[in-house]
Design a protein around this motif. Structure first.
Motif, PDB file in Angstrom:
ATOM      1  N   GLY A  14      -9.556  10.836  -0.292  1.00 30.59           N
ATOM      2  CA  GLY A  14      -9.205   9.649   0.470  1.00 30.59           C
ATOM      3  C   GLY A  14     -10.226   9.279   1.536  1.00 30.59           C
ATOM      4  N   ASP A  41      -6.220  11.783  -8.170  1.00 32.74           N
ATOM      5  CA  ASP A  41      -5.970  10.333  -8.111  1.00 32.74           C
ATOM      6  C   ASP A  41      -6.615   9.614  -9.284  1.00 32.74           C
ATOM      7  OD1 ASP A  41      -6.297   9.766  -4.495  1.00 32.74           O
ATOM      8  OD2 ASP A  41      -5.054  11.115  -5.700  1.00 32.74           O
ATOM      9  N   PRO A  52     -11.247   7.591  -7.929  1.00 31.04           N
ATOM     10  CA  PRO A  52     -11.331   6.966  -6.602  1.00 31.04           C
ATOM     11  C   PRO A  52     -11.858   7.858  -5.495  1.00 31.04           C
ATOM     12  CG  PRO A  52      -9.244   6.437  -7.649  1.00 31.04           C
ATOM     13  CD  PRO A  52      -9.894   7.500  -8.480  1.00 31.04           C
ATOM     14  N   ASP A  53     -11.397   9.131  -5.451  1.00 26.48           N
ATOM     15  CA  ASP A  53     -11.826   9.963  -4.318  1.00 26.48           C
ATOM     16  C   ASP A  53     -13.295  10.353  -4.441  1.00 26.48           C
ATOM     17  OD1 ASP A  53      -8.690  11.703  -3.526  1.00 26.48           O
ATOM     18  OD2 ASP A  53      -9.431   9.696  -3.091  1.00 26.48           O
ATOM     19  N   TRP A  71     -12.132   1.400   0.553  1.00 29.15           N
ATOM     20  CA  TRP A  71     -12.455   1.878  -0.805  1.00 29.15           C
ATOM     21  C   TRP A  71     -13.411   0.856  -1.409  1.00 29.15           C
ATOM     22  CZ3 TRP A  71     -11.020  -2.162  -3.839  1.00 29.15           C
ATOM     23  CH2 TRP A  71      -9.956  -2.948  -3.380  1.00 29.15           C
ATOM     24  N   TRP A  92      -4.078  -5.835 -10.658  1.00 31.32           N
ATOM     25  CA  TRP A  92      -3.520  -5.252  -9.414  1.00 31.32           C
ATOM     26  C   TRP A  92      -4.435  -4.177  -8.836  1.00 31.32           C
ATOM     27  CZ3 TRP A  92      -2.578  -0.015  -9.780  1.00 31.32           C
ATOM     28  CH2 TRP A  92      -2.416   0.506 -11.095  1.00 31.32           C
ATOM     29  N   PHE A  93      -5.230  -3.548  -9.680  1.00 30.69           N
ATOM     30  CA  PHE A  93      -6.171  -2.527  -9.183  1.00 30.69           C
ATOM     31  C   PHE A  93      -7.541  -3.191  -9.151  1.00 30.69           C
ATOM     32  CE2 PHE A  93      -6.796   1.854  -8.091  1.00 30.69           C
ATOM     33  CZ  PHE A  93      -8.101   2.156  -8.450  1.00 30.69           C
ATOM     34  N   ARG A  94      -7.979  -3.530  -7.923  1.00 31.01           N
ATOM     35  CA  ARG A  94      -9.125  -4.419  -7.761  1.00 31.01           C
ATOM     36  C   ARG A  94     -10.457  -3.716  -8.030  1.00 31.01           C
ATOM     37  NH1 ARG A  94      -7.580  -8.805  -8.154  1.00 31.01           N
ATOM     38  NH2 ARG A  94      -9.149  -9.787  -6.859  1.00 31.01           N
ATOM     39  N   LEU A  95     -11.179  -4.177  -9.012  1.00 27.12           N
ATOM     40  CA  LEU A  95     -12.493  -3.605  -9.323  1.00 27.12           C
ATOM     41  C   LEU A  95     -13.553  -4.656  -9.037  1.00 27.12           C
ATOM     42  CD1 LEU A  95     -11.569  -1.832 -12.679  1.00 27.12           C
ATOM     43  CD2 LEU A  95     -11.849  -0.785 -10.420  1.00 27.12           C
ATOM     44  N   ASP A  99     -18.813  -2.257  -8.209  1.00 20.72           N
ATOM     45  CA  ASP A  99     -18.019  -1.042  -8.415  1.00 20.72           C
ATOM     46  C   ASP A  99     -17.761  -0.857  -9.904  1.00 20.72           C
ATOM     47  OD1 ASP A  99     -14.649  -0.006  -7.786  1.00 20.72           O
ATOM     48  OD2 ASP A  99     -16.482   1.179  -7.577  1.00 20.72           O
ATOM     49  N   PHE A 154       0.048   8.099 -10.061  1.00 20.94           N
ATOM     50  CA  PHE A 154      -0.287   7.997  -8.647  1.00 20.94           C
ATOM     51  C   PHE A 154      -0.731   6.592  -8.230  1.00 20.94           C
ATOM     52  CE2 PHE A 154      -1.319   8.989  -4.470  1.00 20.94           C
ATOM     53  CZ  PHE A 154      -2.515   8.364  -4.177  1.00 20.94           C
ATOM     54  N   GLN A 155      -1.640   5.982  -8.991  1.00 20.29           N
ATOM     55  CA  GLN A 155      -2.142   4.667  -8.574  1.00 20.29           C
ATOM     56  C   GLN A 155      -1.066   3.589  -8.716  1.00 20.29           C
ATOM     57  OE1 GLN A 155      -4.807   4.338  -6.932  1.00 20.29           O
ATOM     58  NE2 GLN A 155      -5.894   6.239  -7.395  1.00 20.29           N
ATOM     59  N   PHE A 158       0.575   4.229  -5.407  1.00 18.01           N
ATOM     60  CA  PHE A 158      -0.241   3.985  -4.212  1.00 18.01           C
ATOM     61  C   PHE A 158      -0.684   2.527  -4.113  1.00 18.01           C
ATOM     62  CE2 PHE A 158      -2.675   5.858  -0.799  1.00 18.01           C
ATOM     63  CZ  PHE A 158      -3.774   5.038  -0.640  1.00 18.01           C
ATOM     64  N   VAL A 159      -1.077   1.921  -5.216  1.00 17.02           N
ATOM     65  CA  VAL A 159      -1.663   0.578  -5.187  1.00 17.02           C
ATOM     66  C   VAL A 159      -0.670  -0.469  -5.713  1.00 17.02           C
ATOM     67  CG1 VAL A 159      -3.519  -0.886  -6.003  1.00 17.02           C
ATOM     68  CG2 VAL A 159      -3.986   1.519  -5.450  1.00 17.02           C
TER      69      VAL A 159
HETATM   70  N1  FO1 Z   1      -6.673   0.799  -3.185  1.00 13.75           N
HETATM   71  C1  FO1 Z   1      -5.858  -0.279  -2.997  1.00 13.75           C
HETATM   72  O1  FO1 Z   1      -4.984  -0.228  -2.125  1.00 13.75           O
HETATM   73  N2  FO1 Z   1      -5.977  -1.411  -3.760  1.00 13.75           N
HETATM   74  C2  FO1 Z   1      -6.904  -1.514  -4.738  1.00 13.75           C
HETATM   75  O2  FO1 Z   1      -6.963  -2.544  -5.427  1.00 13.75           O
HETATM   76  C3  FO1 Z   1      -7.805  -0.406  -4.945  1.00 13.75           C
HETATM   77  C4  FO1 Z   1      -8.825  -0.463  -5.898  1.00 13.75           C
HETATM   78  C5  FO1 Z   1      -9.716   0.627  -5.994  1.00 13.75           C
HETATM   79  C6  FO1 Z   1     -10.791   0.578  -6.872  1.00 13.75           C
HETATM   80  C7  FO1 Z   1     -11.666   1.649  -6.970  1.00 13.75           C
HETATM   81  C8  FO1 Z   1     -11.476   2.778  -6.176  1.00 13.75           C
HETATM   82  O3  FO1 Z   1     -12.333   3.816  -6.273  1.00 13.75           O
HETATM   83  C9  FO1 Z   1     -10.402   2.848  -5.275  1.00 13.75           C
HETATM   84  C10 FO1 Z   1      -9.522   1.770  -5.191  1.00 13.75           C
HETATM   85  N3  FO1 Z   1      -8.447   1.812  -4.292  1.00 13.75           N
HETATM   86  C11 FO1 Z   1      -7.630   0.736  -4.132  1.00 13.75           C
HETATM   87  C12 FO1 Z   1      -8.200   2.970  -3.438  1.00 13.75           C
HETATM   88  C13 FO1 Z   1      -7.545   4.106  -4.189  1.00 13.75           C
HETATM   89  O4  FO1 Z   1      -6.306   3.790  -4.716  1.00 13.75           O
HETATM   90  C14 FO1 Z   1      -7.489   5.265  -3.178  1.00 13.75           C
HETATM   91  O5  FO1 Z   1      -8.790   5.448  -2.744  1.00 13.75           O
HETATM   92  C15 FO1 Z   1      -7.134   6.633  -3.614  1.00 13.75           C
HETATM   93  O6  FO1 Z   1      -6.678   6.789  -4.845  1.00 13.75           O
HETATM   94  C16 FO1 Z   1      -6.258   7.234  -2.539  1.00 13.75           C
HETATM   95  O7  FO1 Z   1      -7.006   8.157  -1.872  1.00 13.75           O
END
Ligand code: FO1
Length: 317
Positions: A14, A41, A52-53, A71, A92-95, A99, A154-155, A158-159
């Motif tokens: 994180g 994650d 993500p981490d 992030w 919903w999961f923003r790329l 990235d 998890f995602q 979380f997201v």
């Molecule tokens: N977190 C969000 O809240 N919204 C997103 O759309 C999102 C996209 C995303 C894309 C790539 C990435 O590496 C991380 C992203 N994250 C996003 C954060 C991610 O869910 C968190 O970093 C971890 O999984 C929690 O530590």
């Protein structure tokens, strides 16, 4: 070149973990820092393998991180995501566009048989990251959350559902069968190991997947170097993310003391914020300003954590 004062292993996940990892990377020579990244994650999305981490660490250590979002990358464009949305795909999961290249290239290499740690090492090298970022394992481990309506990824929690569901339990699918990365276990057995730093990450979603891997808790218990954690909670609140909410839902005290209790006898020292001074007993406590807003804050906390480790010193003669 300063003589090595010993290897420091940091456990990170994180945004909070990445901030302290950056402070450590600017305080230690690269060969003295091993950052072990949570991969619980990780997930497959739009047919891409997403970590993500690892990416938050990579972007933070290379100065490419999007500071506002916490992030993804700075200076991002979103044409790909806008078009996915227009086509009725999952947006919903923003790329971001830049990235996206990391996910596409990582996925291609993994499908070609490369390990996640090899891909991570090559990407970090290409992005100029000197410290070593090591996935906790190259095998598949997936954190899942038990919400009211059952187990979810998890995602998704979380997201997609923005941490709204009440967390009844957590599971790390695949962790028992996963092979803990051998370089991680080897580092814990290093004679010149100086410290293990548990970064101010969410204990449940960022640290416990790492601790749950085969051999990790035993290796930590056996290592002579001190294990120092930084509280991710300041004054009863998480700096970012659902840590306090999760602790309450899991029936734990959402405080720095609650996190210390959760880690139990794993820790040899604990770093917490001035606001929480006096709230933790039973182990060496170091009180400081732990909120990291600036780069100087990150470096300062890193120095304080390393000093704490040196003060606690080796656990065995
Ligand atoms: N977190 C969000 O809240 N919204 C997103 O759309 C999102 C996209 C995303 C894309 C790539 C990435 O590496 C991380 C992203 N994250 C996003 C954060 C991610 O869910 C968190 O970093 C971890 O999984 C929690 O530590």
């Amino acid at each position: 070149m300063t003589a090595s004062e010993g290897l420091v292993v940091a456990l990170s996940g994180g945004v909070g973990g990445a901030k302290l990892a950056l402070g450590l990377s600017r305080t230690l020579p690269p060969e003295d820092l091993l950052i072990v990244a949570n991969t619980g994650d990780d997930f497959e999305h739009l047919d891409l393998s997403i970590s993500p981490d690892i990416d938050t660490l990579m972007y933070t250590l290379s100065g490419l991180a999007n500071q506002e979002l916490g992030w993804g990358r700075a200076d991002e464009t979103w044409s790909f995501m806008e078009t996915v949305d227009a086509l009725g795909g999952e947006s919903w999961f923003r790329l971001g566009d830049r990235d996206l290249a990391v996910h596409v290239e990582r996925t291609r290499r993994l499908r070609a048989g490369d390990t996640l740690s090899a891909v991570t090492a090559d990407f970090c090298r290409r992005l100029g990251v000197a410290a070593r970022v090591l996935p906790m394992t190259d095998d598949r481990v997936r954190t899942r959350v038990l919400a009211e309506d059952g187990w979810i990824e998890f995602q998704e929690y979380f997201v997609h559902r923005q941490c709204r569901p009440v967390v009844r339990d957590l599971a790390f699918d695949g962790v028992e069968a996963a092979r803990t990365h051998p370089d991680f276990l080897a580092a814990l057995a290093e004679p010149n190991l100086r410290a293990v730093i548990v970064c101010p990450s969410n204990p449940f979603i960022s640290v416990e997947p790492i601790l749950a891997l085969p051999g990790v808790r035993a290796a930590l218990a056996a290592c002579a170097a001190p294990i120092i954690a930084v509280s991710p909670i300041i004054g009863g609140r998480a700096v970012k993310g659902p840590t306090a909410k999760m602790m309450t839902e899991l029936g734990l005290d959402p405080s720095a003391a609650g996190v210390a209790a959760r880690y139990g006898d794993l820790l040899d020292g604990y770093v917490l914020d001035e606001i929480d001074a006096g709230s933790v007993a039973g182990l060496p406590v170091f009180v400081t300003h732990t909120l990291m807003k600036t780069l100087a804050d990150r470096e300062n906390l890193a120095r304080i954590v390393l000093n704490a480790a040196d003060k606690v010193g080796c656990k065995r003669p």
